[in-house]
Design an enzyme around this catalytic site. Structure first.
Site, mmCIF file in Angstrom:
data_model
loop_
_atom_site.group_PDB
_atom_site.id
_atom_site.type_symbol
_atom_site.label_atom_id
_atom_site.label_comp_id
_atom_site.label_asym_id
_atom_site.label_seq_id
_atom_site.Cartn_x
_atom_site.Cartn_y
_atom_site.Cartn_z
ATOM 1 N N GLU A 270 0.816 -1.213 0.000
ATOM 2 C CA GLU A 270 0.000 0.000 0.000
ATOM 3 C C GLU A 270 0.852 1.266 0.000
ATOM 4 O O GLU A 270 0.529 2.231 -0.702
ATOM 5 C CB GLU A 270 -0.915 -0.008 1.234
ATOM 6 C CG GLU A 270 -1.769 1.237 1.401
ATOM 7 C CD GLU A 270 -2.802 1.382 0.294
ATOM 8 O OE1 GLU A 270 -3.217 2.527 0.040
ATOM 9 O OE2 GLU A 270 -3.182 0.372 -0.322
ATOM 10 N N ASP A 271 1.952 1.270 0.752
ATOM 11 C CA ASP A 271 2.678 2.515 1.015
ATOM 12 C C ASP A 271 4.026 2.629 0.310
ATOM 13 O O ASP A 271 4.681 3.662 0.417
ATOM 14 C CB ASP A 271 2.924 2.662 2.532
ATOM 15 C CG ASP A 271 1.617 2.831 3.299
ATOM 16 O OD1 ASP A 271 0.593 3.102 2.655
ATOM 17 O OD2 ASP A 271 1.632 2.682 4.525
#
Length: 739
Positions: free
Chosen positions: A97-98
């Protein structure tokens, strides 16, 4: 990105963080190998280093390095002795996600099992970035679908949310409130649904601290006062119980506990009592060696101290759906003090605290979830109560309505009822006959026409109680009236009813629309059979005749409008008293609707019980008065108990539930002292209520009653407001007026 991450510049504006030591690499490995000596140490090392490398210089809102978060999440899960794949997933749960990492990267470096788990957690995290009105519904939907495949996705997400909540003070206030509310309404109930009481309880307390600090402080002050009043009473009682059991030859470990502020707050919301009337603020846990010892200990305790009637529950023979097992009883101790006892084995206690996580163990030389041991300890699959919600999802239910049903089923206590053949059916508290019928089978629910409870005919609106034997009386046709939705609380039942109704109501609305248009044509001296509707369809932008009749039947389009479109010369000549009644009914439907309503029926809201959006409601059809709406427990309804023909079951429309303001009448008993009424008004104002009217009654030297008409958004708002009043030491009792 996780919901409390911030850029370095944003972090510098936040309060200075109290640095929490980051779990070092060797410490994490040692924690895992302490319960799983053959854990894949190399895999854990790679995941730890990879998480640090990929998150790099990212910072959290607290100013801490971001990689500290996944490491702490992994540390939380080691406390529950989870398998290596779950710990590795915790370390990697934010990298896709990051960071630039992909799902394929994870599969290549850490294996397909870890990749699937990381992907599941990542999908859930992405939902947190969606719009507020869609995010929660989709979050619950994805959660439950993911859990039905692998519960470890939820375990990682719960640990993730727990660590975020522990550091929530560094987040902006408006975001803090949203995250806390989601934690309270989604994550904590999900945790309880799989039995992880320890995480769920901490999540509730942390969320409560941010959502209602005033109430929490008031409750904590009352608890401190009780602690000073009772002194060392818990230690004394614990020693006394342990001695009595020891003399009876039952080895036991006994200790006292105090309820958490949030659990007390929930009890104030559920019960119409003041703080001083709660009997189980202090409770005692009695841990014995074997299941038989639980019942022996219960007998010894009941012989030593008087039992409080109707306060005994046996969750050993009938475990809760999350596998919680224990005996509950309340006895009267010295000085008349009520003492709540929970009697269970050490194994039951571990399952009560850690739920499904208590069943990770060695089996066949590998470490993981032991489903056989789990079934043996609780007798059922603890995920069953979530998996049946998958059936609701698969039938296309969604939106806020579905969310409320799902939260209700996850959060409320259960009642245990039986079929005539002795099969056990578990329902949320407040469940009724239709909930039972649909829990047995959809076909049983669709054909239900009546119910026998313990051999006696009862109204379908009767709430079922523990131990009831329920027999559904079935008809020959598949018929589920729309108004029956108010006679259910489970998502499964409401979903099935809506699905069945949708398949038949379109024809009914079309028939109603055709009849209405025929009547309007007749008043205009025309016959529908002789008129071609195509010009009206083109002018009104309606695709076909069926859609036209449907729009008229649902009140979206008036029959007069259609007639005037076909015959412009009649414009302004068709208004009648009947049409005015229809307009009034259309306006009323913005607030309440029911399957039995027809155009021309006026709707009134009972002043005796002041229904507000969110209340369970019914209508009473009275001559010359039309339909009067009452809350389901209004005392006035007793006047009509013997005449089922006047009852109409209703429900609130989404417009009312989302945007209406209602007036709830509250009856409060407060101390007769200077300034107390001002305190009451202040509490109501702080809770977002607006006093419209006030009347004092039964004024005595010590207490008096006051009737308050308060503007609220819905029933939930009224309940929260009453709980805030009950937390005030000068308020003895407060409840809704019921006629």
């Amino acid at each position: 990105m996780a919901n409390d991450t911030a850029s370095p510049s944003a972090a510098s504006q936040q309060p200075a963080a109290k640095r929490v030591p980051i779990l070092r690499q060797f410490e994490l490995i040692e924690a895992v190998k302490a319960y799983d000596p053959v854990a894949d140490e190399a895999l854990l090392n790679r995941a730890y280093v990879y998480a640090m490398k990929m998150h790099g210089s990212q910072l959290r809102a607290s100013g801490d390095p971001y990689f500290a978060h996944p490491i702490q999440v992994a540390g939380i899960l080691t406390d529950y002795k989870l398998d290596t794949a779950t710990i590795v997933t915790a370390l990697l749960h934010d990298v896709v996600e990051d960071t630039s990492a992909t799902r394929d990267d994870i599969a290549r470096m850490f294996g397909e099992e870890v990749a699937v788990l990381v992907e599941g957690v990542t999908k859930l995290s992405r939902l947190e970035l969606q719009a507020e009105h869609t995010r929660q519904a989709e979050n619950l939907r994805k959660f439950i679908l993911a859990i039905s495949r692998d519960v470890r996705v939820l375990l990682v997400k719960l640990a993730d949310r727990l660590h975020n909540m522990r550091t929530l003070k560094y987040v902006k206030p408006e975001k803090r409130e949203r995250i806390s509310r989601e934690t309270l309404e989604v994550y904590a109930p999900l945790g309880r649904s799989i039995g992880i009481h320890s995480i769920a309880s901490e999540l509730e307390e942390l969320a409560f601290e941010h959502l209602n600090p005033t109430a929490r402080t008031a409750i904590e002050r009352r608890l401190e006062a009780l602690k000073l009043e009772h002194g060392q009473a818990t230690e004394v009682v614990s020693a006394e119980v342990q001695q009595v059991l020891s003399e009876a030859g039952i080895p036991a470990r006994v200790y006292g506990r105090q309820k958490t502020p949030y659990s007390i707050w929930r009890k104030l919301q559920r019960k119409s009592v003041g703080f001083s009337s709660l009997s189980d603020i202090y409770g005692f846990r009695v841990l014995v060696e074997a299941e038989d010892d639980c019942y022996r200990a219960l007998g010894v305790i009941h012989r030593a101290w008087p039992m409080v009637p109707e306060r005994f529950k046996d969750f050993i023979s009938t475990p809760k759906s999350n596998n919680y097992r224990s005996l509950h009883t309340t006895v009267v101790g010295s000085g008349g003090l009520r003492l709540e006892m929970q009697i269970r084995t050490e194994v039951m206690d571990r399952v009560a605290e850690d739920g499904v996580a208590a069943h990770w163990a060695y089996k066949n030389q590998s470490y993981g979830l032991d489903r056989e041991a789990m079934a043996k300890d609780g007798g059922r699959d603890p995920l069953q109560n979530l998996r049946h919600l998958v059936q609701v999802i698969e039938h296309g239910e969604g939106g806020e309505d579905w969310v409320e049903h799902a939260k209700l089923e996850m959060y409320l206590d259960q009642v245990f009822v039986f079929t005539p053949k002795g099969a056990l059916i578990t329902l949320p508290r407040g469940g009724m006959a239709l909930d039972f019928a649909y829990a047995v089978h959809t076909e049983v629910g669709d054909t239900a026409v009546g119910v026998k409870i313990n051999g006696e005919l009862k109204p379908m609106r009767t709430a079922l109680q523990n131990g009831d034997v329920v027999e559904i009386i079935r008809g020959k046709k598949r018929e589920a009236p729309a108004d029956w939705r108010s006679l259910t609380v489970t998502g499964r039942a409401r979903s099935a009813i809506r699905r069945h109704i949708r398949s038949s109501e379109r024809d009914e609305f079309q028939k109603l629309g055709r009849t209405t248009l025929e009547q309007a044509m007749s008043r205009a001296g025309k016959a529908l059979a002789d008129v071609k509707l195509k010009p009206a369809l083109e002018t009104l932008a309606v695709p076909n005749e069926e859609e036209l009749f449907d729009a008229i039947g649902r009140g979206r389009l008036t029959a007069n409008k259609v007639v005037e479109t076909l015959f412009p010369a009649l414009k302004g000549t068709l208004t009648s008293s009947t049409d005015k009644k229809k307009i009034g009914d259309a306006q009323a439907r913005l607030f309440v609707r029911g399957g039995g309503l027809t155009p021309g029926v006026s709707i009134h809201f009972g002043a005796c019980c002041t229904p507000v959006p969110g209340d369970r409601i019914v209508g009473i059809l009275e001559p010359e008065k039309g339909l009067t709406v009452h809350v389901i427990d209004c005392q006035k309804l007793a006047d009509f108990a013997d005449d089922d023909s006047v009852w109409q079951d209703l429900q609130w429309t989404p417009q009312a539930e989302q945007g209406a303001v209602g007036v709830a009448r509250l009856r409060a008993t407060i101390q007769n002292a200077p300034g107390v009424l001002g305190q009451v008004a202040t509490v109501i104002g702080e809770a977002g209520g607006n006093i419209m009217n006030l009347k004092m009654a039964h004024r005595q030297s010590d207490f008096f009653d006051v009737d308050l008409d308060v503007e609220v958004t819905d029933a939930k708002h009224a309940t929260s407001l009453m709980a805030a009043l009950r937390a005030n030491p000068n308020v003895e009792n407060v409840e809704r007026s019921r006629g």
